[in-house]
Design a protein around this motif. Structure first.
Motif, PDB file in Angstrom:
ATOM      1  N   ILE A   1       2.161  -1.343   2.423  1.00  0.00           N
ATOM      2  CA  ILE A   1       1.779  -0.199   1.753  1.00  0.00           C
ATOM      3  C   ILE A   1      -0.032  -0.386   1.318  1.00  0.00           C
TER       4      ILE A   1
ATOM      5  N   TYR B   1       4.800   1.926   7.929  1.00  0.00           N
ATOM      6  CA  TYR B   1       6.206   1.754   7.710  1.00  0.00           C
ATOM      7  C   TYR B   1       5.941   3.246   6.649  1.00  0.00           C
ATOM      8  N   ASP B   2       5.467   3.919   6.056  1.00  0.00           N
ATOM      9  CA  ASP B   2       5.862   5.288   5.261  1.00  0.00           C
ATOM     10  C   ASP B   2       5.505   6.284   6.364  1.00  0.00           C
TER      11      ASP B   2
ATOM     12  N   HIS C   1       2.290   8.198   5.386  1.00  0.00           N
ATOM     13  CA  HIS C   1       1.112   7.870   6.091  1.00  0.00           C
ATOM     14  C   HIS C   1       1.246   7.698   8.220  1.00  0.00           C
TER      15      HIS C   1
END
Length: 498
Positions: A24, A54-55, A58
């Motif tokens: 992150i 991953y997020d 984002h």
């Protein structure tokens, strides 16, 4: 910062849950760097996409940034604030103030490419875990009817897709993406003086007719025995490999900028026979003299010098007999992954087998259909041209005009249907030489005159082309060197860039 598997722990400190590889902090750092200086995005290359984050928030932020920058607009925290004011995902982690947090904690823009590569690498690892799970589940499922060899080919394809693009499935492309690719192809042709948008064959008129060999195309080169189709295919492969020049992309991978890496599957001739042909073409010493050793010291020196020069060219020959379409696909994927691949040549199509996936009751027409569909799918999957040779039926010999037609393709209409380009090799000299009249007659004198006119000439008849017109291309042919060349007339090739 977590760059491997993160774990959540219970009150006693025991690990109970694992999460997929991600970072992150790296995602925040990269987004902040781009918001601070949009030029950082332009230094990342084209390998990183929103889906690699991953997020999910984002991911959406990166996609919006990319869209704005590609349109020539500014992408900063103020602009993005208007885009994300009602985004529920962003609200959960602090709302639009989160964009200010990213900007405030932005690292130096010089570190952007390093963060991008880390994010990309972790995304690939996540996909690898997912694909590995799918492969295992498929293999362990007792209800799976696929044979083991089919499962291996499916697994290899998934892994190759992952190695190439970072995603096991490409999914839909937007029309904007497709148009951009089309413009890039047009730009490539324009920058070469309107000459080519594909790989050059080394033959001027053939390049002009086809525009080169295009990525993802299945090109069929057909002819009757002794017409020279194997020689022409070898000439093209040799030219592509000999002119190979490359440069490294942002990930450090070699990418061809001229010529290319070539895989030549010779199911009829051995690699030694092919090498002898190529040595003859390059050195100018007839191949039959090389095989018999009837050469002068000067010719031996020419052969030795040619061999030294040709050893380094990226031409890979596979002369495995009875190769299946599945085996050919697997070897091409492996070569693409390890050495790169820009052209595949198959000599010839009817010598391939459908492999274990074809049932014993399947007839030859169905098998050829499966093979041509497999070759077309391979061309699209690897995004390279596939040049496959094909034999023509004997009905050509029964006509007065021996020039081949699409209907002469043997065993399956799928060859014509699946191909983007169908070409025929034709040498009238070959047929005329077999009709020699009795010497001393007027017919013999006329025959001699006609033979002199036809000597050393060949035709490539383009019978089908999705991208352009059909027509006939005239070439020269040197039999002792099994070499096709440009039939120069009236200096019309001055200034040509191939």
């Amino acid at each position: 910062m977590a760059t491997a598997l993160d774990t959540y722990s219970d009150m006693d400190g025991d690990d109970i849950v694992q999460t997929a590889p991600h970072n992150i902090d790296a995602e925040q750092a990269l987004l902040g760097a781009i918001l601070y200086d949009n030029e950082v995005y332009n230094r990342l290359g084209d390998f990183l996409r929103g889906e690699h984050f991953y997020d999910p928030v984002h991911m959406r932020i990166f996609d919006v940034i990319a869209t704005l920058i590609q349109r020539g607009s500014l992408a900063d925290a103020v602009v993005l604030k208007n885009r994300f004011e009602k985004d529920e995902g962003l609200s959960e982690i602090g709302g639009v103030e989160y964009l200010s947090f990213l900007l405030h904690n932005a690292p130096s823009g010089a570190a952007g490419p390093a963060y991008a590569k880390l994010i990309f690498d972790l995304a690939i690892r996540r996909e690898l875990i997912r694909v590995g799970g799918e492969i295992r589940e498929f293999a362990e499922n007792p209800e799976t009817e696929a044979e083991a060899i089919e499962q291996i080919e499916l697994a290899e394809r998934k892994l190759f897709d992952l190695a190439e693009s970072g995603g096991a499935q490409s999914g839909f492309d937007s029309f904007e993406t497709a148009v951009t690719a089309s413009i890039n192809m047009a730009r490539a042709a324009y920058e070469r003086d309107g000459g080519l948008s594909g790989l050059s064959t080394g033959l001027v008129d053939l390049d002009r007719q086809l525009g080169g060999l295009h990525e993802s195309d299945l090109i069929i080169l057909a002819g009757r025995p002794s017409m020279g189709k194997s020689a022409l295919a070898a000439n093209i492969a040799f030219h592509v490999a000999r002119n190979y020049k490359s440069e490294k992309d942002v990930l450090g991978n070699e990418k061809a900028v001229e010529g290319g890496v070539c895989a030549l599957f010779s199911l009829e001739m051995s690699s030694e026979q092919l090498a002898t042909r190529l040595l003859a073409e390059h050195s100018g010493v007839p191949s039959n003299k090389i095989r018999r050793g009837e050469i002068t010291p000067d010719q031996f020196d020419a052969i030795r010098d040619s061999a030294a020069e040709l050893q380094a060219i990226p031409l890979f020959i596979d002369d495995t007999g009875g190769l299946s379409i599945g085996g050919l696909v697997a070897r091409c994927r492996r070569l693409k992954r390890t050495r790169g691949l820009d052209l595949i040549v198959v000599d010839y199509l009817q010598l391939l087998s459908g492999g274990a996936l074809m049932k014993s009751s399947d007839n030859r027409v169905q098998e050829i259909t499966a093979i041509t569909m497999g070759l077309k799918a391979l061309a699209k999957e690897l995004d390279v041209p596939v040049l496959a040779l094909a034999q023509l039926s004997r009905q050509v010999e029964q006509r007065e005009d021996k020039r081949p037609q699409l209907s002469d393709l043997r065993e399956s209409g799928s060859i014509e249907q699946d191909a983007d380009v169908v070409m025929f090799v034709f040498r009238e000299e070959y047929y005329k030489s077999r009709t020699e009249p009795r010497e001393g007659t007027e017919e013999h004198m006329a025959w001699q005159t006609e033979m002199e006119e036809l000597h050393g000439k060949a035709e490539v008849i383009v019978g089908k082309q999705r991208h352009g017109p059909i027509g006939t291309v005239k070439l020269s042919f040197t039999a002792e060197l099994t070499k096709f060349g440009n039939l120069v007339q009236d200096d019309r090739y001055d200034g040509y860039v191939g």
